[in-house]
Scaffold this motif. Structure first.
Motif, PDB file in Angstrom:
ATOM      1  N   TRP A 271       0.827  -1.209   0.000  1.00  0.00           N
ATOM      2  CA  TRP A 271       0.000   0.000   0.000  1.00  0.00           C
ATOM      3  C   TRP A 271       0.859   1.256   0.000  1.00  0.00           C
ATOM      4  O   TRP A 271       0.459   2.287  -0.569  1.00  0.00           O
ATOM      5  CB  TRP A 271      -0.941   0.000   1.206  1.00  0.00           C
ATOM      6  CG  TRP A 271      -2.055  -0.980   1.081  1.00  0.00           C
ATOM      7  CD1 TRP A 271      -2.280  -2.079   1.837  1.00  0.00           C
ATOM      8  CD2 TRP A 271      -3.104  -0.948   0.098  1.00  0.00           C
ATOM      9  NE1 TRP A 271      -3.402  -2.754   1.407  1.00  0.00           N
ATOM     10  CE2 TRP A 271      -3.939  -2.076   0.334  1.00  0.00           C
ATOM     11  CE3 TRP A 271      -3.420  -0.089  -0.957  1.00  0.00           C
ATOM     12  CZ2 TRP A 271      -5.058  -2.357  -0.427  1.00  0.00           C
ATOM     13  CZ3 TRP A 271      -4.541  -0.373  -1.724  1.00  0.00           C
ATOM     14  CH2 TRP A 271      -5.341  -1.487  -1.464  1.00  0.00           C
ATOM     15  N   GLY A 272       2.038   1.183   0.603  1.00  0.00           N
ATOM     16  CA  GLY A 272       2.951   2.322   0.534  1.00  0.00           C
ATOM     17  C   GLY A 272       3.401   2.593  -0.891  1.00  0.00           C
ATOM     18  O   GLY A 272       3.460   3.747  -1.337  1.00  0.00           O
ATOM     19  N   LEU A 273       3.709   1.499  -1.630  1.00  0.00           N
ATOM     20  CA  LEU A 273       4.097   1.664  -3.029  1.00  0.00           C
ATOM     21  C   LEU A 273       2.940   2.203  -3.866  1.00  0.00           C
ATOM     22  O   LEU A 273       3.131   3.058  -4.743  1.00  0.00           O
ATOM     23  CB  LEU A 273       4.573   0.316  -3.585  1.00  0.00           C
ATOM     24  CG  LEU A 273       5.910  -0.204  -3.039  1.00  0.00           C
ATOM     25  CD1 LEU A 273       6.156  -1.622  -3.520  1.00  0.00           C
ATOM     26  CD2 LEU A 273       7.048   0.705  -3.459  1.00  0.00           C
ATOM     27  N   ILE A 274       1.723   1.719  -3.599  1.00  0.00           N
ATOM     28  CA  ILE A 274       0.557   2.188  -4.351  1.00  0.00           C
ATOM     29  C   ILE A 274       0.297   3.669  -4.071  1.00  0.00           C
ATOM     30  O   ILE A 274       0.073   4.477  -4.986  1.00  0.00           O
ATOM     31  CB  ILE A 274      -0.676   1.337  -4.013  1.00  0.00           C
ATOM     32  CG1 ILE A 274      -0.495  -0.086  -4.557  1.00  0.00           C
ATOM     33  CG2 ILE A 274      -1.948   1.960  -4.585  1.00  0.00           C
ATOM     34  CD1 ILE A 274      -1.587  -1.046  -4.138  1.00  0.00           C
ATOM     35  N   ILE A 275       0.325   4.033  -2.790  1.00  0.00           N
ATOM     36  CA  ILE A 275       0.106   5.439  -2.431  1.00  0.00           C
ATOM     37  C   ILE A 275       1.209   6.315  -3.005  1.00  0.00           C
ATOM     38  O   ILE A 275       0.966   7.430  -3.481  1.00  0.00           O
ATOM     39  CB  ILE A 275       0.025   5.573  -0.894  1.00  0.00           C
ATOM     40  CG1 ILE A 275      -1.230   4.862  -0.374  1.00  0.00           C
ATOM     41  CG2 ILE A 275       0.012   7.040  -0.476  1.00  0.00           C
ATOM     42  CD1 ILE A 275      -1.313   4.800   1.135  1.00  0.00           C
ATOM     43  N   GLY A 276       2.433   5.805  -2.977  1.00  0.00           N
ATOM     44  CA  GLY A 276       3.533   6.564  -3.574  1.00  0.00           C
ATOM     45  C   GLY A 276       3.339   6.773  -5.063  1.00  0.00           C
ATOM     46  O   GLY A 276       3.613   7.856  -5.595  1.00  0.00           O
ATOM     47  N   LEU A 277       2.838   5.733  -5.764  1.00  0.00           N
ATOM     48  CA  LEU A 277       2.565   5.872  -7.188  1.00  0.00           C
ATOM     49  C   LEU A 277       1.492   6.918  -7.449  1.00  0.00           C
ATOM     50  O   LEU A 277       1.613   7.753  -8.356  1.00  0.00           O
ATOM     51  CB  LEU A 277       2.146   4.516  -7.761  1.00  0.00           C
ATOM     52  CG  LEU A 277       1.852   4.456  -9.262  1.00  0.00           C
ATOM     53  CD1 LEU A 277       3.092   4.807 -10.073  1.00  0.00           C
ATOM     54  CD2 LEU A 277       1.341   3.064  -9.657  1.00  0.00           C
ATOM     55  N   LEU A 278       0.430   6.890  -6.619  1.00  0.00           N
ATOM     56  CA  LEU A 278      -0.622   7.897  -6.768  1.00  0.00           C
ATOM     57  C   LEU A 278      -0.090   9.291  -6.452  1.00  0.00           C
ATOM     58  O   LEU A 278      -0.468  10.280  -7.106  1.00  0.00           O
ATOM     59  CB  LEU A 278      -1.793   7.561  -5.848  1.00  0.00           C
ATOM     60  CG  LEU A 278      -2.584   6.296  -6.204  1.00  0.00           C
ATOM     61  CD1 LEU A 278      -3.637   6.016  -5.133  1.00  0.00           C
ATOM     62  CD2 LEU A 278      -3.246   6.443  -7.570  1.00  0.00           C
ATOM     63  N   ALA A 279       0.790   9.389  -5.454  1.00  0.00           N
ATOM     64  CA  ALA A 279       1.361  10.689  -5.098  1.00  0.00           C
ATOM     65  C   ALA A 279       2.226  11.238  -6.228  1.00  0.00           C
ATOM     66  O   ALA A 279       2.192  12.437  -6.517  1.00  0.00           O
ATOM     67  CB  ALA A 279       2.173  10.558  -3.807  1.00  0.00           C
ATOM     68  N   VAL A 280       2.976  10.361  -6.864  1.00  0.00           N
ATOM     69  CA  VAL A 280       3.793  10.801  -8.007  1.00  0.00           C
ATOM     70  C   VAL A 280       2.900  11.305  -9.132  1.00  0.00           C
ATOM     71  O   VAL A 280       3.177  12.332  -9.769  1.00  0.00           O
ATOM     72  CB  VAL A 280       4.699   9.650  -8.490  1.00  0.00           C
ATOM     73  CG1 VAL A 280       5.360  10.009  -9.815  1.00  0.00           C
ATOM     74  CG2 VAL A 280       5.755   9.337  -7.444  1.00  0.00           C
ATOM     75  N   GLY A 281       1.802  10.581  -9.395  1.00  0.00           N
ATOM     76  CA  GLY A 281       0.868  11.040 -10.421  1.00  0.00           C
ATOM     77  C   GLY A 281       0.243  12.372 -10.080  1.00  0.00           C
ATOM     78  O   GLY A 281       0.094  13.257 -10.939  1.00  0.00           O
ATOM     79  N   ALA A 282      -0.138  12.560  -8.797  1.00  0.00           N
ATOM     80  CA  ALA A 282      -0.723  13.836  -8.376  1.00  0.00           C
ATOM     81  C   ALA A 282       0.280  14.972  -8.512  1.00  0.00           C
ATOM     82  O   ALA A 282      -0.063  16.087  -8.948  1.00  0.00           O
ATOM     83  CB  ALA A 282      -1.214  13.722  -6.932  1.00  0.00           C
ATOM     84  N   PHE A 283       1.532  14.694  -8.161  1.00  0.00           N
ATOM     85  CA  PHE A 283       2.563  15.725  -8.323  1.00  0.00           C
ATOM     86  C   PHE A 283       2.746  16.072  -9.799  1.00  0.00           C
ATOM     87  O   PHE A 283       2.933  17.245 -10.157  1.00  0.00           O
ATOM     88  CB  PHE A 283       3.880  15.235  -7.726  1.00  0.00           C
ATOM     89  CG  PHE A 283       5.038  16.163  -7.989  1.00  0.00           C
ATOM     90  CD1 PHE A 283       5.197  17.319  -7.230  1.00  0.00           C
ATOM     91  CD2 PHE A 283       5.956  15.887  -8.995  1.00  0.00           C
ATOM     92  CE1 PHE A 283       6.262  18.182  -7.475  1.00  0.00           C
ATOM     93  CE2 PHE A 283       7.017  16.737  -9.245  1.00  0.00           C
ATOM     94  CZ  PHE A 283       7.169  17.892  -8.479  1.00  0.00           C
TER      95      PHE A 283
END
Length: 721
Positions: A271-283
């Motif tokens: 879930w950390g990797l998934i949230i990180g992926l979403l955070a990168v997309g949001a950035f």
């Protein structure tokens, strides 16, 4: 939405019939028979032939042809009569550079159309024959060095004049500073740059002589400088091998700890990797919007710029950032929707990963199995390399009579076609051509064995690939049998059989060598086709046009994809073989049908597992690599340690060794873990199709998986977790 429903199971579908309940099934079947016997016999015959090829290569081959240089008489330098003289010296190195003699097209290796003698040390200075040596009363002993002359010439007793010695190439008439490179005295390019102005050969100026030496020997020197580099690297390894082993041990320890912690940290990591992926997309969305907003007053368009290789110019166009914004937003939306609709399947993947950690924890011996695979692969590679070396040096040496100085006397009829024996050759028999010599040309290609050396080398490569693929298949099937016995143990760990890995290994060797050889053969055929395509592409690249290059690129891409697919199919077929003991084709069909019936779960689990294992490998390799960099570069100093990083010739070499070794160690550990996940996944799918949770057909999956799927066993059983 997202929950797996029991009614999704069907007895029959377009992807094959679902597995039926079998009250006698409780893990890998023990009552089985041999499978794919024909392929097993074929594999054994190929192995027997491979051993025969290796034996013949050992009988006819002589690796000394590669390991030691030869002099003009074909004798090896550094051994036998020439012990203590490990280097071969070329009398007229310019003939090697110019290569106008007929020998230039026929000689192998570094043989040149000039006399070569074995010497203890290569010359280190510039020297040319003194003009006084051409006087009639000149004594050869005053102008030549005995060690640099042919062994049959005694300068103290010879009746030949220096001019005759020079013309017959019995002694060199010049030499330059040389460096021993793989036993060959080749000109030192650094010294050639400082050639004395009075150093003239054959009427050429010093600059002309230097240019010819550089042009003719630079490639050789550059190619064989590897020996000097290798010596320095060996010195680095000799002084740092203990610390390299320590780094590899740390990599092994970190890999083991990471796999064991996955039982508790898998949900957090995923879930950390998934949230990180979403955070990168949001950035990315925010950044593209910011750049787009900053260029709102810009009037530049793509029509104004046109085509250019400067990518930065396009970043000044407002529409570029608008396109980026749309693309990143679409990708972010797809990821969000995927997570919403496939959240349950992601939870299944997490649960299987945690279950794999438990399985590995209960069967720690499986983590040692990659060592067996590694040893077997080393044996295969070593046998292939030694066989290839002996095949390449099969056949006796062939000697021909060659005129070393074609302009002297009547040497027109001596063109390198007449055979000779260097030990009995007498140059006086060729009085009209004093420079006639018996020189090594090539290796004998006559005889049935020698004429088929190319075919035997091809056989060596094909058999090697088949053996390597078989060893990998043996490891996968063995591990699959062990992990399947864990899943189908109802009460874990009480119902796990004794020594599951050893039992699976013995079952595989006893019953399924033919099936593993069948799968390995299919993969080998595709790999051989890829090798042929690469060879043809390299061979005819200069003659290809744009269309043929496109076709070749498409073919290579297609066969690369085919190889990946066959590896995937074989891997799952070996799992089914380990469980049910059926032949390769039936197992591959059943595995593929089972995966197609659960294709969404397959994709999710494959990607989640790949992402997690990639993260683990990066963690191990990156962490150990950074630690090795700081240590071997001298940034970390251990008190009381006698090792000095500044003493290393190339501090990056131990670092690269540690990084590569850490990757191989991590790959070995994580390959076991990946095989465990794949095996448990197929067993999980079979469990869903076979059982329904009733008293007669209870589930074998863990309580966590049953909770995610909203399933439970209706009759109490012993705890399985």
């Amino acid at each position: 939405m997202g929950k797996d429903k029991p009614e999704e199971k069907t007895e029959n579908s377009e992807y094959g019939e679902a597995a039926k309940y079998d009250p006698t099934f409780n893990g890998p079947i023990h009552n089985r028979s041999c499978t794919d016997i024909i392929c097993c016999v074929l594999f054994m015959l190929v192995l027997a032939g491979y051993l025969v090829v290796g034996l013949l290569a050992w009988l006819y081959g002589d690796p000394r042809h590669v390991l030691y240089p030869r002099n003009s008489t074909g004798m090896f330098c550094g051994i036998g009569p020439n012990e203590g003289k490990p280097n071969v010296f070329y009398f007229d190195i310019l003939k090697c550079a110019i290569g106008t003699n007929i020998m230039a097209a026929t000689l192998n290796g570094l043989q040149c159309p000039t006399t070569q003698v074995c010497v203890s040390q290569c010359p280190q200075t510039f020297w040319a024959l003194n003009p006084l040596a051409y006087l009639p009363d000149a004594s050869p002993a005053d102008y030549f060095q005995q060690e640099l002359c042919v062994a049959s010439l005694d300068l103290a007793t010879t009746h030949l004049t220096p001019t005759q010695i020079k013309d017959q190439e019995l002694c060199p008439f010049f030499y330059t500073p040389t460096t021993p490179i793989l036993g060959r005295c080749l000109p030192s390019l650094g010294s050639i740059a400082t050639i004395p102005t009075n150093f003239s050969i054959g009427g050429m100026t010093a600059n002309q002589t230097a240019d010819i030496l550089k042009e003719g020997t630079s490639d050789l020197v550059s190619s064989f400088n590897a020996k000097e580099l290798g010596v320095r690297i060996f010195e680095d390894f000799a002084s740092s091998w203990q610390w390299i082993l320590l780094g590899l041990f740390i990599a092994m320890l970190v890999s083991l700890i990471f796999l064991l912690l996955l039982r508790f940290l898998a949900p957090i990591l995923i879930w950390g990797l998934i949230i990180g992926l979403l955070a990168v997309g949001a950035f990315g969305i925010w950044y593209c919007w910011r750049e787009y907003d900053q260029l709102k007053n810009s009037q530049t368009t793509f029509q104004d710029i046109g085509l250019t290789t400067d990518v930065k110019v396009y970043l000044q166009v407002r529409d570029t950032w608008l396109a980026f914004l749309i693309i990143v937003s679409i990708v972010e939306g797809i990821i969000l929707l995927t997570l919403i609709f496939l959240r349950t399947r992601i939870l299944i993947a997490i649960a299987l990963i945690k279950e794999a950690s438990k399985a590995v924890g209960h069967m720690m011996s499986t983590l040692l199995y990659p060592l067996i695979t590694f040893v077997l692969l080393v044996v295969c590679v070593s046998y292939w390399g030694i066989t290839a070396l002996y095949l390449a040096t099969s056949g006796g040496p062939v000697y021909k009579v060659v005129a070393l100085n074609a302009t002297q006397g009547d040497c027109q009829g001596i063109n390198g076609t007449e055979s000779c024996d260097p030990l009995t050759f007498n140059s006086s028999s060729y009085s009209s051509c004093p420079s006639a010599r018996c020189i090594f040309i090539t290796y004998n290609n006559e005889g049935l064995f020698q004429r088929n050396l190319a075919n035997l080398q091809i056989y060596n490569v094909v058999a090697f690939l088949w053996c390597v693929n078989f060893v990998i298949a043996l490891g996968q099937c063995t591990l699959a049998g062990a992990f399947a016995s864990y899943y189908w143990a109802f009460s874990k760990p009480a119902d796990i059989p004794m020594f599951p890995l050893a039992q699976s290994f013995m079952r595989t060797l006893r019953y399924h060598v033919g099936s593993l050889a069948f799968g390995a053969l299919i993969l080998t055929i595709v790999q051989v086709i890829r090798i042929i395509l690469e060879y043809l592409d390299h061979k005819f690249r200069s003659a290809q046009n744009g269309f043929t290059r496109f076709i070749m690129c498409c073919l290579k891409c297609c066969f690369w994809c085919l190889e990946k697919f066959i590896k995937f199919l074989n891997r799952n077929a070996y799992i089914m073989i380990a469980i049910y003991g059926k032949n390769f084709c039936v197992s591959a069909k059943n595995a593929f049908s089972l995966l197609l019936r659960n294709v969404v779960r397959v994709v999710v689990l494959d990607k989640v597992t790949d992402l997690l294992l990639l993260f683990g490998k990066l963690l191990v390799v990156g962490g150990v690599g950074v630690l090795a960099f700081f240590f071997f570069s001298g940034r970390i100093v251990i008190p009381g340690n006698t090792f000095q990083a500044s003493a290393l010739n190339y501090y990056w070499m131990p670092i690269i060794t540690v990084v590569v070794g850490s990757y191989l160690i991590a790959q070995g550990f994580f390959s076991v873990y990946s095989m465990c996940v794949d095996t448990l996944f197929l067993c999980f799918l079979e469990d869903l199709e076979r059982n329904d949770g009733s008293a007669e057909k209870p589930y074998y999956m863990s309580k966590n998986l049953m909770k995610i799927l909203n399933k439970k066993n209706k009759v109490p059983k012993n705890a399985k977790d």
